[in-house]
Design a protein around this motif. Structure first.
Motif, PDB file in Angstrom:
ATOM      1  N   GLY A 140       0.797  -1.222   0.000  1.00  0.00           N
ATOM      2  CA  GLY A 140       0.000   0.000   0.000  1.00  0.00           C
ATOM      3  C   GLY A 140       0.832   1.276   0.000  1.00  0.00           C
ATOM      4  O   GLY A 140       0.287   2.374   0.103  1.00  0.00           O
ATOM      5  N   TYR A 141       2.160   1.151  -0.128  1.00  0.00           N
ATOM      6  CA  TYR A 141       3.025   2.332  -0.063  1.00  0.00           C
ATOM      7  C   TYR A 141       2.633   3.383  -1.104  1.00  0.00           C
ATOM      8  O   TYR A 141       2.602   4.569  -0.796  1.00  0.00           O
ATOM      9  N   GLU A 142       2.372   2.965  -2.324  1.00  0.00           N
ATOM     10  CA  GLU A 142       2.049   3.936  -3.379  1.00  0.00           C
ATOM     11  C   GLU A 142       0.810   4.758  -3.014  1.00  0.00           C
ATOM     12  O   GLU A 142       0.787   5.968  -3.197  1.00  0.00           O
ATOM     13  N   GLN A 143      -0.217   4.090  -2.470  1.00  0.00           N
ATOM     14  CA  GLN A 143      -1.426   4.802  -2.063  1.00  0.00           C
ATOM     15  C   GLN A 143      -1.116   5.756  -0.900  1.00  0.00           C
ATOM     16  O   GLN A 143      -1.597   6.887  -0.856  1.00  0.00           O
ATOM     17  N   TYR A 144      -0.322   5.267   0.055  1.00  0.00           N
ATOM     18  CA  TYR A 144       0.069   6.095   1.191  1.00  0.00           C
ATOM     19  C   TYR A 144       0.832   7.332   0.709  1.00  0.00           C
ATOM     20  O   TYR A 144       0.540   8.455   1.112  1.00  0.00           O
ATOM     21  N   PHE A 145       1.822   7.119  -0.145  1.00  0.00           N
ATOM     22  CA  PHE A 145       2.660   8.213  -0.623  1.00  0.00           C
ATOM     23  C   PHE A 145       1.831   9.241  -1.391  1.00  0.00           C
ATOM     24  O   PHE A 145       2.010  10.446  -1.232  1.00  0.00           O
ATOM     25  N   SER A 146       0.910   8.777  -2.209  1.00  0.00           N
ATOM     26  CA  SER A 146       0.024   9.675  -2.947  1.00  0.00           C
ATOM     27  C   SER A 146      -0.835  10.497  -1.987  1.00  0.00           C
ATOM     28  O   SER A 146      -0.989  11.717  -2.158  1.00  0.00           O
ATOM     29  N   ALA A 147      -1.388   9.840  -0.969  1.00  0.00           N
ATOM     30  CA  ALA A 147      -2.217  10.549   0.017  1.00  0.00           C
ATOM     31  C   ALA A 147      -1.384  11.554   0.809  1.00  0.00           C
ATOM     32  O   ALA A 147      -1.833  12.675   1.083  1.00  0.00           O
ATOM     33  N   LEU A 148      -0.163  11.173   1.162  1.00  0.00           N
ATOM     34  CA  LEU A 148       0.730  12.079   1.886  1.00  0.00           C
ATOM     35  C   LEU A 148       1.039  13.317   1.049  1.00  0.00           C
ATOM     36  O   LEU A 148       0.952  14.450   1.526  1.00  0.00           O
ATOM     37  N   ASN A 149       1.387  13.106  -0.214  1.00  0.00           N
ATOM     38  CA  ASN A 149       1.671  14.241  -1.098  1.00  0.00           C
ATOM     39  C   ASN A 149       0.456  15.141  -1.278  1.00  0.00           C
ATOM     40  O   ASN A 149       0.586  16.362  -1.336  1.00  0.00           O
ATOM     41  N   LYS A 150      -0.718  14.538  -1.357  1.00  0.00           N
ATOM     42  CA  LYS A 150      -1.938  15.341  -1.473  1.00  0.00           C
ATOM     43  C   LYS A 150      -2.115  16.192  -0.217  1.00  0.00           C
ATOM     44  O   LYS A 150      -2.466  17.375  -0.302  1.00  0.00           O
ATOM     45  N   SER A 151      -1.868  15.622   0.953  1.00  0.00           N
ATOM     46  CA  SER A 151      -1.989  16.377   2.211  1.00  0.00           C
ATOM     47  C   SER A 151      -0.984  17.514   2.277  1.00  0.00           C
ATOM     48  O   SER A 151      -1.325  18.624   2.695  1.00  0.00           O
ATOM     49  N   ILE A 152       0.227  17.249   1.856  1.00  0.00           N
ATOM     50  CA  ILE A 152       1.246  18.308   1.847  1.00  0.00           C
ATOM     51  C   ILE A 152       0.828  19.415   0.889  1.00  0.00           C
ATOM     52  O   ILE A 152       0.941  20.602   1.201  1.00  0.00           O
ATOM     53  N   GLY A 153       0.309  19.025  -0.278  1.00  0.00           N
ATOM     54  CA  GLY A 153      -0.191  20.014  -1.232  1.00  0.00           C
ATOM     55  C   GLY A 153      -1.329  20.838  -0.664  1.00  0.00           C
ATOM     56  O   GLY A 153      -1.416  22.051  -0.895  1.00  0.00           O
ATOM     57  N   GLN A 154      -2.212  20.194   0.100  1.00  0.00           N
ATOM     58  CA  GLN A 154      -3.312  20.926   0.732  1.00  0.00           C
ATOM     59  C   GLN A 154      -2.758  21.998   1.684  1.00  0.00           C
ATOM     60  O   GLN A 154      -3.259  23.122   1.707  1.00  0.00           O
ATOM     61  N   MET A 155      -1.736  21.632   2.444  1.00  0.00           N
ATOM     62  CA  MET A 155      -1.156  22.593   3.399  1.00  0.00           C
ATOM     63  C   MET A 155      -0.391  23.708   2.689  1.00  0.00           C
ATOM     64  O   MET A 155      -0.522  24.880   3.047  1.00  0.00           O
ATOM     65  N   THR A 156       0.419  23.342   1.668  1.00  0.00           N
ATOM     66  CA  THR A 156       1.273  24.347   1.043  1.00  0.00           C
ATOM     67  C   THR A 156       0.576  25.168  -0.024  1.00  0.00           C
ATOM     68  O   THR A 156       0.776  26.372  -0.121  1.00  0.00           O
ATOM     69  N   ASP A 157      -0.258  24.530  -0.828  1.00  0.00           N
ATOM     70  CA  ASP A 157      -0.901  25.245  -1.934  1.00  0.00           C
ATOM     71  C   ASP A 157      -2.235  25.864  -1.551  1.00  0.00           C
ATOM     72  O   ASP A 157      -2.577  26.949  -2.008  1.00  0.00           O
ATOM     73  N   ASN A 158      -3.002  25.167  -0.719  1.00  0.00           N
ATOM     74  CA  ASN A 158      -4.351  25.615  -0.394  1.00  0.00           C
ATOM     75  C   ASN A 158      -4.477  26.179   1.017  1.00  0.00           C
ATOM     76  O   ASN A 158      -5.577  26.486   1.460  1.00  0.00           O
ATOM     77  N   HIS A 159      -3.366  26.257   1.728  1.00  0.00           N
ATOM     78  CA  HIS A 159      -3.310  26.833   3.074  1.00  0.00           C
ATOM     79  C   HIS A 159      -4.267  26.158   4.059  1.00  0.00           C
ATOM     80  O   HIS A 159      -4.814  26.804   4.948  1.00  0.00           O
ATOM     81  N   VAL A 160      -4.461  24.850   3.881  1.00  0.00           N
ATOM     82  CA  VAL A 160      -5.229  24.063   4.840  1.00  0.00           C
ATOM     83  C   VAL A 160      -4.356  23.893   6.074  1.00  0.00           C
ATOM     84  O   VAL A 160      -3.142  23.687   5.962  1.00  0.00           O
ATOM     85  N   THR A 161      -4.931  23.988   7.251  1.00  0.00           N
ATOM     86  CA  THR A 161      -4.136  23.864   8.470  1.00  0.00           C
ATOM     87  C   THR A 161      -3.541  22.461   8.566  1.00  0.00           C
ATOM     88  O   THR A 161      -4.144  21.483   8.100  1.00  0.00           O
ATOM     89  N   PRO A 162      -2.359  22.344   9.169  1.00  0.00           N
ATOM     90  CA  PRO A 162      -1.769  21.011   9.358  1.00  0.00           C
ATOM     91  C   PRO A 162      -2.705  20.074  10.117  1.00  0.00           C
ATOM     92  O   PRO A 162      -2.803  18.892   9.777  1.00  0.00           O
ATOM     93  N   GLU A 163      -3.409  20.601  11.111  1.00  0.00           N
ATOM     94  CA  GLU A 163      -4.321  19.758  11.886  1.00  0.00           C
ATOM     95  C   GLU A 163      -5.393  19.134  10.989  1.00  0.00           C
ATOM     96  O   GLU A 163      -5.676  17.936  11.089  1.00  0.00           O
TER      97      GLU A 163
END
Length: 186
Positions: free
Chosen positions: A146-169
């Motif tokens: 499941g690493y590929e799915q995990y990594f994709s989800a992690l990158n999406k979360s990082i993008g949410q924080m950096t690009d869309n200014h979603v809070t880390p929480e």
């Protein structure tokens, strides 16, 4: 730095090279595999180089990855034999040096990295040196189902924080829920 505008993410293209080619950024962080693209795409009047990632609080770190070569146990005996022959071929000093010189990746064996031919290549191609220098403080993500799915989800979360200014929480909370669902599926 993202909040005060002194740094930016790669943007929608997913690579920092686009803005770099256009002279819109001072530097970007990317893979050594991009060196051939940089050499072919960078305007001739743009003088550039490579370096290892900077340290943070005295610690250096660099993620190491590449194209994985795997053999499945479900493969037939002849397929496994062919795959093993290919791995042996690719790991040979001559081939791993050739592969590294053509791709920007680092040779697969220490003996090939130290080989006179590869060392001569580094002298003629100094942009390839940073990747080799980074090996001593490099790390590789652990492999798991499941690493590929995990990594994709992690990158999406990082993008949410950096690009869309979603809070880390919020972003990491959503990531935790997604990972929990992945665990039950595997």
């Amino acid at each position: 730095m993202l909040q005060n505008g002194t740094a930016t993410t790669a943007g929608t293209d997913g690579y920092g090279s686009t803005n770099f080619f256009e002279g819109k950024t001072l530097f970007y962080s990317g893979s050594s595999a991009a060196i051939s693209t940089l050499q072919a795409s960078t305007p001739k009047n743009l003088h550039w180089s490579t370096t290892s990632l900077p340290s943070y609080k005295g610690k250096k770190s660099a993620g190491m990855a590449g194209n994985d070569i795997v053999m499945f146990k479900s493969a037939s005996k002849s397929q496994r034999k062919g795959a093993a022959a290919f791995v042996k071929y690719l790991m040979s000093k001559k081939q791993t040096i050739s592969w590294a010189e053509k791709t920007g990746y680092v040779p697969l064996t220490k003996s090939a990295q130290k080989d006179t031919d590869y060392q001569n290549y580094l002298v003629k191609n100094p942009t390839a040196k940073a990747a080799v220098r980074s090996l001593s403080f490099g790390f590789q993500d652990p492999a798991f189902i499941g690493y590929e799915q995990y990594f994709s989800a992690l990158n999406k979360s990082i993008g949410q924080m950096t690009d869309n200014h979603v809070t880390p929480e919020k972003a990491l909370g959503q990531l935790q829920v997604q990972i929990g669902k992945m665990d039950t599926q595997n």
